[in-house]
Design an enzyme around this catalytic site. Structure first.
Site, PDB file in Angstrom:
ATOM      1  N   CYS A  88      -2.246  -2.849  -3.701  1.00 12.82           N
ATOM      2  CA  CYS A  88      -3.580  -2.708  -3.094  1.00 12.82           C
ATOM      3  C   CYS A  88      -4.537  -2.100  -4.131  1.00 12.82           C
ATOM      4  O   CYS A  88      -4.188  -1.133  -4.807  1.00 12.82           O
ATOM      5  CB  CYS A  88      -3.471  -1.809  -1.867  1.00 12.82           C
ATOM      6  SG  CYS A  88      -5.036  -1.264  -1.195  1.00 12.82           S
ATOM      7  N   CYS A 136      -2.721   4.831   2.778  1.00 14.91           N
ATOM      8  CA  CYS A 136      -3.892   3.993   2.446  1.00 14.91           C
ATOM      9  C   CYS A 136      -4.959   4.090   3.539  1.00 14.91           C
ATOM     10  O   CYS A 136      -4.670   4.040   4.731  1.00 14.91           O
ATOM     11  CB  CYS A 136      -3.490   2.542   2.255  1.00 14.91           C
ATOM     12  SG  CYS A 136      -4.906   1.502   1.793  1.00 14.91           S
ATOM     13  N   CYS A 189       0.820  -1.213   0.000  1.00 12.20           N
ATOM     14  CA  CYS A 189       0.000   0.000   0.000  1.00 12.20           C
ATOM     15  C   CYS A 189       0.852   1.260   0.000  1.00 12.20           C
ATOM     16  O   CYS A 189       2.020   1.242   0.345  1.00 12.20           O
ATOM     17  CB  CYS A 189      -0.851   0.052   1.277  1.00 12.20           C
ATOM     18  SG  CYS A 189      -2.228  -1.072   1.276  1.00 12.20           S
ATOM     19  N   CYS A 200      -5.781   1.747  -2.686  1.00 11.66           N
ATOM     20  CA  CYS A 200      -4.961   2.978  -2.734  1.00 11.66           C
ATOM     21  C   CYS A 200      -4.090   3.064  -3.985  1.00 11.66           C
ATOM     22  O   CYS A 200      -3.457   4.087  -4.209  1.00 11.66           O
ATOM     23  CB  CYS A 200      -4.124   3.107  -1.466  1.00 11.66           C
ATOM     24  SG  CYS A 200      -2.882   1.823  -1.292  1.00 11.66           S
TER      25      CYS A 200
END
Ligand code: ZN
Length: 342
Positions: free
Chosen positions: A64, A37, A33, A67
């Protein structure tokens, strides 16, 4: 590579300023991330930091989907391109046009732009025009001349844009609030004596241990009157916000602020710091998309007339110590304590 402790602190704060400087690998889920995030924080023991997406992928992790950690550079470029377009255009470009320029969908681009600047593209364009109008006014143009100079198609468009948001018309800015009535009251609170003042548009001043004389220095041309019955409800709400800072009622109290577009962006960013959290000037500047602007951010913070409701007490020194406060560090410490223990 960034210091691990600092990286984890940045993740816990969801600090946007660190996006692009490292990624957070969550070994238990196999995902990496951005530091900012919005997803729930992983356990520290499951986290490994990587310099970038490439090294996280080399360790077998996937980006991810929430994000989009590999899009940081692309997001920045898109925001810069949109800002350029807004500055150049005669009429504020629509969201659809900006989305097309940047290659994002309109909804996604709105989100990316807001995360970077604190404002929607439309609000950014309005703030930019207001700032230009004010600059033209202080350069000596007439009110109408300044309005056209700033790129408004007609004076009514200008008044439509600024009404409600600032609560002051263009001529007020030119002569320091002349012709305006400011209603004030001094109220005892558990933090000491509080001076609160408002116009018909909203609260324009909140300070501690000050009196009518201080108010006159802040609004030298306005007419000052002691607030009557009609301001009782508003001032009761303000008092509640001071006694219990960080409660949801904060957003429902109308403000009548007077400041440049940049100052307003800083104040907006202050209001977006969650209650119970703090930022340094540098972090705030970075969140506004300009890490080098921390001195300007400090100046805007100091120019704020409305304590607590524009929570400048949430800005602390870069070394984590309390830093200064216009009304004394004791009040600042108490406000932060109340927000933290809420
Ligand atoms: Zn994520």
């Amino acid at each position: 590579m960034i210091d691990q402790g600092q990286a984890w602190q940045a993740v816990k704060r969801r600090d946007r300023a660190f996006d692009g400087r490292f990624v957070t690998g969550v070994m238990s889920t196999g995902i990496y991330c951005r530091p900012s995030c919005a997803a729930r924080h992983p356990l520290r023991e499951n986290v490994r930091f990587f310099a970038d997406g490439q090294s996280a992928r080399a360790a077998g992790l996937r980006p991810c989907k929430r994000c989009l950690p590999d899009d940081v550079g692309r997001d920045e470029a898109a925001v810069m391109a949109a800002v350029d377009e807004i500055r150049r255009a005669e009429d504020a470009p629509t969201l659809a046009v900006l989305a097309q320029i940047t290659g994002y969908s309109p909804t996604h681009f709105q989100k990316v732009f807001k995360r970077a600047t604190g404002l929607s593209p439309a609000a950014y364009a309005r703030a930019l025009r207001e700032e230009r109008a004010r600059e033209a006014l202080s350069a000596g143009y007439s009110v109408t001349g300044a309005i056209y100079e700033a790129g408004y198609s007609s004076p009514s468009r200008f008044y439509d844009d600024t009404k409600g948001k600032l609560g002051m018309t263009a001529s007020d800015w030119k002569d320091g609030g002349k012709g305006r009535t400011v209603h004030w009251s001094v109220i005892d609170t558990s933090l000491g004596s509080m001076l609160v003042a408002a116009t018909e548009q909203g609260v324009c001043c909140l300070s501690f241990n000050e009196d009518e004389g201080d108010l006159a220095r802040r609004f030298p041309e306005a007419e000052l009157v002691e607030a009557g019955e009609e301001f009782r409800d508003l001032f009761r709400q303000v008092t509640a916000a001071v006694e219990n800072p960080g409660q949801a009622t904060l957003a429902s109290i109308p403000l009548d602020v007077k400041g440049t577009a940049f100052q307003q962006r800083v104040w907006q960013a202050l209001r977006e710091i969650p209650a119970g959290e703090t930022r340094s000037y540098g972090e705030l500047a970075a969140a506004l998309g300009n890490p080098k602007a921390s001195r300007a951010v400090g100046g805007a913070n100091g120019a704020n007339n409305i304590a607590v409701l524009i929570p400048c007490h949430r800005v602390i020194a870069a070394d984590g110590s309390l830093g200064g406060y216009a009304y004394g560090t004791q009040i600042k410490a108490e406000l932060l304590e109340r927000e933290k223990s809420r």
